[in-house]
Every structure is written in C-alpha cells, then in structure tokens.
Write a protein that holds these residues in place. Structure first.
Motif, PDB file in Angstrom:
ATOM      1  N   ALA A 298      -8.649  -8.090  -1.540  1.00  0.00           N
ATOM      2  CA  ALA A 298      -9.198  -9.161  -2.380  1.00  0.00           C
ATOM      3  C   ALA A 298      -8.968 -10.536  -1.783  1.00  0.00           C
ATOM      4  N   ALA A 299      -7.848 -10.712  -1.105  1.00  0.00           N
ATOM      5  CA  ALA A 299      -7.498 -12.042  -0.603  1.00  0.00           C
ATOM      6  C   ALA A 299      -8.281 -12.426   0.645  1.00  0.00           C
ATOM      7  N   TYR A 300      -8.659 -11.443   1.455  1.00  0.00           N
ATOM      8  CA  TYR A 300      -9.206 -11.757   2.772  1.00  0.00           C
ATOM      9  C   TYR A 300     -10.717 -11.549   2.872  1.00  0.00           C
ATOM     10  N   PHE A 301     -11.278 -10.614   2.112  1.00  0.00           N
ATOM     11  CA  PHE A 301     -12.677 -10.227   2.274  1.00  0.00           C
ATOM     12  C   PHE A 301     -13.525 -10.661   1.080  1.00  0.00           C
ATOM     13  N   ASN A 302     -14.840 -10.816   1.316  1.00  0.00           N
ATOM     14  CA  ASN A 302     -15.739 -11.139   0.211  1.00  0.00           C
ATOM     15  C   ASN A 302     -16.086  -9.882  -0.580  1.00  0.00           C
ATOM     16  N   THR A 303     -16.878 -10.039  -1.627  1.00  0.00           N
ATOM     17  CA  THR A 303     -17.073  -8.962  -2.593  1.00  0.00           C
ATOM     18  C   THR A 303     -17.684  -7.709  -1.980  1.00  0.00           C
ATOM     19  N   ARG A 304     -18.772  -7.861  -1.240  1.00  0.00           N
ATOM     20  CA  ARG A 304     -19.431  -6.666  -0.709  1.00  0.00           C
ATOM     21  C   ARG A 304     -18.571  -5.976   0.349  1.00  0.00           C
ATOM     22  N   THR A 305     -17.816  -6.753   1.106  1.00  0.00           N
ATOM     23  CA  THR A 305     -16.949  -6.168   2.131  1.00  0.00           C
ATOM     24  C   THR A 305     -15.756  -5.461   1.494  1.00  0.00           C
ATOM     25  N   ARG A 306     -15.252  -5.997   0.379  1.00  0.00           N
ATOM     26  CA  ARG A 306     -14.191  -5.311  -0.365  1.00  0.00           C
ATOM     27  C   ARG A 306     -14.674  -3.935  -0.821  1.00  0.00           C
ATOM     28  N   ALA A 307     -15.930  -3.866  -1.268  1.00  0.00           N
ATOM     29  CA  ALA A 307     -16.478  -2.583  -1.717  1.00  0.00           C
ATOM     30  C   ALA A 307     -16.594  -1.599  -0.558  1.00  0.00           C
ATOM     31  N   LEU A 308     -17.076  -2.073   0.590  1.00  0.00           N
ATOM     32  CA  LEU A 308     -17.162  -1.215   1.777  1.00  0.00           C
ATOM     33  C   LEU A 308     -15.775  -0.728   2.183  1.00  0.00           C
ATOM     34  N   ASN A 309     -14.811  -1.624   2.179  1.00  0.00           N
ATOM     35  CA  ASN A 309     -13.445  -1.237   2.525  1.00  0.00           C
ATOM     36  C   ASN A 309     -12.918  -0.165   1.571  1.00  0.00           C
ATOM     37  N   GLY A 310     -13.248  -0.311   0.281  1.00  0.00           N
ATOM     38  CA  GLY A 310     -12.794   0.677  -0.700  1.00  0.00           C
ATOM     39  C   GLY A 310     -13.359   2.058  -0.420  1.00  0.00           C
ATOM     40  N   VAL A 311     -14.643   2.120  -0.071  1.00  0.00           N
ATOM     41  CA  VAL A 311     -15.266   3.408   0.260  1.00  0.00           C
ATOM     42  C   VAL A 311     -14.516   4.073   1.414  1.00  0.00           C
ATOM     43  N   CYS A 312     -14.296   3.311   2.478  1.00  0.00           N
ATOM     44  CA  CYS A 312     -13.676   3.884   3.678  1.00  0.00           C
ATOM     45  C   CYS A 312     -12.184   4.146   3.484  1.00  0.00           C
ATOM     46  N   TYR A 313     -11.505   3.336   2.676  1.00  0.00           N
ATOM     47  CA  TYR A 313     -10.084   3.537   2.372  1.00  0.00           C
ATOM     48  C   TYR A 313      -9.874   4.902   1.735  1.00  0.00           C
ATOM     49  N   TYR A 314     -10.709   5.237   0.756  1.00  0.00           N
ATOM     50  CA  TYR A 314     -10.529   6.511   0.061  1.00  0.00           C
ATOM     51  C   TYR A 314     -11.051   7.692   0.870  1.00  0.00           C
ATOM     52  N   LEU A 315     -12.038   7.471   1.738  1.00  0.00           N
ATOM     53  CA  LEU A 315     -12.435   8.526   2.663  1.00  0.00           C
ATOM     54  C   LEU A 315     -11.284   8.875   3.602  1.00  0.00           C
ATOM     55  N   MET A 316     -10.573   7.852   4.059  1.00  0.00           N
ATOM     56  CA  MET A 316      -9.426   8.093   4.932  1.00  0.00           C
ATOM     57  C   MET A 316      -8.263   8.723   4.173  1.00  0.00           C
ATOM     58  N   GLN A 317      -8.196   8.490   2.871  1.00  0.00           N
ATOM     59  CA  GLN A 317      -7.202   9.204   2.068  1.00  0.00           C
ATOM     60  C   GLN A 317      -7.458  10.706   2.143  1.00  0.00           C
ATOM     61  N   ILE A 318      -8.715  11.094   2.025  1.00  0.00           N
ATOM     62  CA  ILE A 318      -9.064  12.511   2.099  1.00  0.00           C
ATOM     63  C   ILE A 318      -8.714  13.069   3.475  1.00  0.00           C
ATOM     64  N   VAL A 319      -9.046  12.317   4.515  1.00  0.00           N
ATOM     65  CA  VAL A 319      -8.749  12.760   5.876  1.00  0.00           C
ATOM     66  C   VAL A 319      -7.238  12.879   6.085  1.00  0.00           C
ATOM     67  N   GLY A 320      -6.502  11.870   5.624  1.00  0.00           N
ATOM     68  CA  GLY A 320      -5.053  11.880   5.815  1.00  0.00           C
ATOM     69  C   GLY A 320      -4.386  13.049   5.117  1.00  0.00           C
ATOM     70  N   ALA A 321      -4.802  13.325   3.879  1.00  0.00           N
ATOM     71  CA  ALA A 321      -4.226  14.445   3.140  1.00  0.00           C
ATOM     72  C   ALA A 321      -4.567  15.768   3.824  1.00  0.00           C
ATOM     73  N   TYR A 322      -5.786  15.875   4.331  1.00  0.00           N
ATOM     74  CA  TYR A 322      -6.193  17.104   5.021  1.00  0.00           C
ATOM     75  C   TYR A 322      -5.385  17.306   6.296  1.00  0.00           C
ATOM     76  N   VAL A 323      -5.274  16.262   7.112  1.00  0.00           N
ATOM     77  CA  VAL A 323      -4.580  16.374   8.398  1.00  0.00           C
ATOM     78  C   VAL A 323      -3.110  16.719   8.185  1.00  0.00           C
TER      79      VAL A 323
END
Length: 509
Positions: A298-323
């Motif tokens: 929230a502090a560093y990125f604008n609104t649409r970029t925060r949303a993109l980051n959220g998508v990829c953050y949780y995708l990496m959660q899935i990858v991390g848990a799997y690995v």
C-alpha cells in the motif's frame, strides 16, 4: 497468509472408524451398494466419475469454496494494503481488534461449534467476513472508524468458529490414506480465492494509474462473494449421511470444552517444556503481514499495481506450500535429515529475501509514502525488482507456515498433544498479529518495522534449532505417544484411532 485465514487449532482430536452403514450393503463381488437417494447418485461427466454428493470429496470441495469466498476475499482485501484504502488507519485498527478477539475466542470456539453444529458454525463464521467487507464499503462514504473496528472484533469471533468447523470436516471426513491429498486440494482452492479476489480490483483499475481507494464496486464484489460463501455452507449434508468409497461412515468428534482446552495447554508445559523454544517462531508467523500489505504494497505502489501484486503474492503462496510441503515428505531421506535440511533452507531463504528487502527499504520511508502523489506503477522503470521481492515475501510466508506445522507434527503423533501445540501456535500467532497492526496504526517507522521482522524471523529459527536437532526423531515410539485424553470424544467407534501428525497440517484466514 495466516490470518484468520488459517485452520483453527480448536479442532483438537479426531477419530474415524471403518463402520459399515446400517443401510448400505456390499454385493457379492465386493462392490459398494449405496442407499437409494439423490445424495448417492453416481455421475459420469465426459468419462470422469464424479463422487456422489454425500461423499467426503464433494463435501470437502463445498467447504473449500466456502473458505474460497469468505477467508479468501478477506486475504485479497488485506493483500491490497490498507483494506483498499489509501490511509491504512481503518484497516490497521480493524485488524488489531480482529486478532485481539481471535487470540482469546479461539480457545472457546470448539465449545460454540459443538452447540451450533458444523453447518451453522460455518455460515455464522462467513457472515463475519461479510460484515467486515461491508464496513469498508461504508467507510468509503462515512469514514466511520467505529464500525470498521467493531467489524474487525466481530470477525475475530466468527473466524475462530469458522476455522474450527472447517477443521472438523478436514480431519474426520477423508479416509486415512487420502488425508494428504484432501488437505492439498483444500489449500489450493482456498488460496485461489485470494487470487481471484485480487483480480477484481485489478480488472476495475487496470486502465488508471491513479492512487485512490478501491471503488465501491470492488467492495460490493467482495461482499456478494462472502454472502454466497456463508449461504453455501447450508448445502452441506449432515455428517451422519456421509459415506466413504469403502462404505464406512465418518465419526465427527466433539471439540474440547474451554476447560479441558486450558488444562491441556497447562499440562503441556510440564510434559513437553521444549515447545517453549518454538514460541518465537509462532509469534513471528503473522508478524510480517502488516509490513507486507500496508508498509510495502500500500505504501509504495498505486492501486492497480497493488492488485497485481496481490494476485502474484498468493500464487506464490501456493507454489511455496507445494514446494516445501512435498520436499518435507521426500521419500528415501530420514526425517531427521529432512528436518535439518528444512531449517537450513528456511534460514537461507529468510536471509536472502529479507536481505534484499533491506536494500529496498532504504529507498523510501513513511514520510515519502504519506506525501507521494504518484506511487509506483508497473510501467515505471525499476518496477521489476520490488515486484519480485514482494512475491517472494509470499513464497517465504508459505514456506514458514508449512515448516512450522511440519516441525510440530514431527515431534509427536499424539492427537491431543498436537492439538495443544496448535493451540499455542494460533494463540501466540494472533497475539503477535494484534501487536504489529497496532504498531502500524501508531505510525512506526517503516525501517523499524522491517528490522523487527527480520530479527524475529532469523532469531526465532536460531532459538528453535536445538529442538530440531535433538527432539525431531525418525519415528516417534508408541510409548512416548501412549497418553490419550478421552474427554474430547463425542463417540468412540470400535476401530477408532488417533490422528497422525500429518493430518493436522493446515493454515490462515
């Protein structure tokens, strides 16, 4: 994330018995003959055999989608940073109240779930997420901090009950040989909820670089999904009607009362005092969310970029848990070796990712964030580095949560003892989260918060090392695990058994 996005530890003990239903018989060939009801109709779709409605896989998928729409939307909203607001005060204050009540109510959630029943408990828990989302929709127009704070406190109560009910199904419905797969399916679907939820604000803001609070439409979308999730809980069938593929019925166990819960936790201090060395890891496990979501995204990125980051953050959660999940169960390696390798991998990951985070944190501070008119966009030069760092924060989070649960599971196979460990884990975790959101609300400097995260993560691993070296064994002898508490059992079947450690692997609102 572990947030109230995690499976609650109030599911303390589960048994299952291979009890053939009175109203189902086996044919001479050994094939299962199910009752004549729509609940047990076998379906074929494009050559695929779909389990009957009152089967464990179908029921677990329904529960997974309840969590997809309720905790999943909560994770997506918080992943936006500031609950989607430009000023994070309302979100920080609401989450402080949330985790404060969650840390306390968690110990009583089992008692409430016993009285309400699983369907009612899941639906009631889902409504808490709807109120939470609705409070931010209201905040867009009224700036009513009182309502958002109340909604956070209410969600702490509801989330504890929802995760308690979810855990009852997760632990008791699957047959023994399938529990790992069932848990994997649940977490994939649940985390996909946060991914899909993050796509909503991304789609609505994809053409604007402005840094504004998310639109009413985003909150309305989240609100509708959480309400659907709360209603979806009522499509579950009663546990007594669930039949497994082998003809056995599930035995849903009674949760501990608050009295036996507290006594059990107290006894653990005397029987297994080494668990104290894991407390710092428990405390750290939710400490970093305020920093990730509010002080980076929230502090560093604008609104649409925060949303993109959220998508990829949780995708990496899935990858991390799997690995990490599959690596920790690697065949052919002794468990003691895997435990040591996991510690080395986790410590190395923390040092590398948070070391890069230190360099990034030197580029901005809270003053810049509060005065910046144009936060960083994905089209800006130099976006790649901070983006990669942020999604690896998500990977590290999943690796941490998975490893902590695995370490606990490697210490014992006793279901009651594991329940006590998990009780400590959720209570201490939620207390840490409440503190860190309060620190953000008080405008702690970003670098100070960063330093507390890195120091706590690395330091807690060092404190836990003696337990991993000397307490994790290749196998736990029956003599060490023979203690068993009967007070939590609602019904003991002839072939009941204590759940194993791997059956207790679970995680976060």
């Amino acid at each position: 994330m572990a947030t109230p996005g995690d499976t609650h530890a109030a599911t303390k003990l589960s048994h299952e018995a291979s009890v053939t239903p009175d109203h189902s018989v086996r044919e001479p060939t050994g094939a299962l003959e199910l009752p004549n009801s729509w609940k047990y109709k076998r379906l074929n779709f494009l050559g695929l055999k779909i389990p009957w409605y009152a089967s464990p896989p179908t029921q677990l998928v329904i529960v997974s989608f309840v969590c997809f729409m309720c905790p999943g939307m909560f994770n997506a909203l918080n992943g936006m940073g500031g609950g989607g607001q430009m000023d994070s005060k309302a979100n920080s204050q609401a989450n402080t109240a949330l985790y404060s009540t969650f840390a306390v109510v968690g110990f009583f959630a089992g008692t409430f779930t016993n009285k309400l029943g699983i369907r009612t408990a899941l639906s009631f828990g889902g409504i808490g997420y709807s109120v939470y989302v609705g409070s931010f929709l209201s905040y867009n127009h009224t700036r009513n901090l009182g309502f958002t704070t109340f909604a956070g406190a209410l969600l702490g109560v509801c989330a504890g009950i929802l995760w308690c009910a979810q855990g009852a199904i997760m632990m008791s419905y699957p047959p023994e040989e399938s529990k790992g797969r069932y848990i994997s399916w649940f977490w994939m679907i649940f985390n996909l909820g946060a991914v899909i939820g993050s796509l909503i604000p991304l789609g609505q803001n994809i053409h604007t670089k402005d840094s504004n609070a998310v639109t009413d439409g985003t909150y309305v979308g989240f609100l509708v999904l959480t309400l659907i999730g709360a209603g979806l809980a009522w499509t579950l069938v009663d546990a007594k009607n669930v039949i497994r593929h082998d003809g056995s019925k599930v035995i849903v166990m009674k949760h501990p009362t608050w009295k036996t819960e507290i006594l059990g936790l107290w006894e653990t201090f005397f029987t297994d005092p080494y668990i104290l060395a894991l407390f710092p890891m428990f405390f750290a496990s939710n400490w970093f969310y305020a920093y990730h979501f509010t002080e980076v995204n929230a502090a560093y990125f604008n609104t649409r970029t925060r949303a993109l980051n959220g998508v990829c953050y949780y995708l990496m959660q899935i990858v991390g848990a799997y690995v990490f999940g599959y690596a920790l169960d690697t065949k052919g390696l002794r468990r003691t070796t895997r435990a040591k390798a996991a510690w080395v991998a986790l410590f190395s990951l923390i040092m590398v990712v948070w070391g890069c985070g230190y360099k990034f944190q030197t580029t901005y501070d809270r003053t810049w964030s509060e005065t910046a008119t144009n936060r960083k966009d994905w089209t800006d030069e130099g976006f790649g580095g901070p983006f990669a760092l942020y999604i690896f924060y998500g990977f590290t989070d999943a690796a941490w949560q998975t490893s902590v649960y695995w370490f606990m599971g490697a210490l014992t196979n006793n279901g009651r003892k594991l329940a006590n460990f998990a009780g400590f884990y959720k209570g201490i975790q939620s207390a840490g989260a409440a503190i860190t959101w309060r620190l953000d609300e008080n405008k702690i400097p970003f670098m100070n918060m960063f330093a507390s995260n890195w120091a706590l993560l690395a330091g807690s691993l060092l404190i836990a090392l003696p337990v991993i070296l000397w307490k994790v064994e290749d196998t736990v002898s029956l003599e060490k695990d023979i203690a068993f508490t009967d007070e939590t059992i609602e019904e003991v079947a002839p072939k009941a058994r204590v759940t194993t450690a791997n059956e207790h692997l679970s995680e976060k609102v």
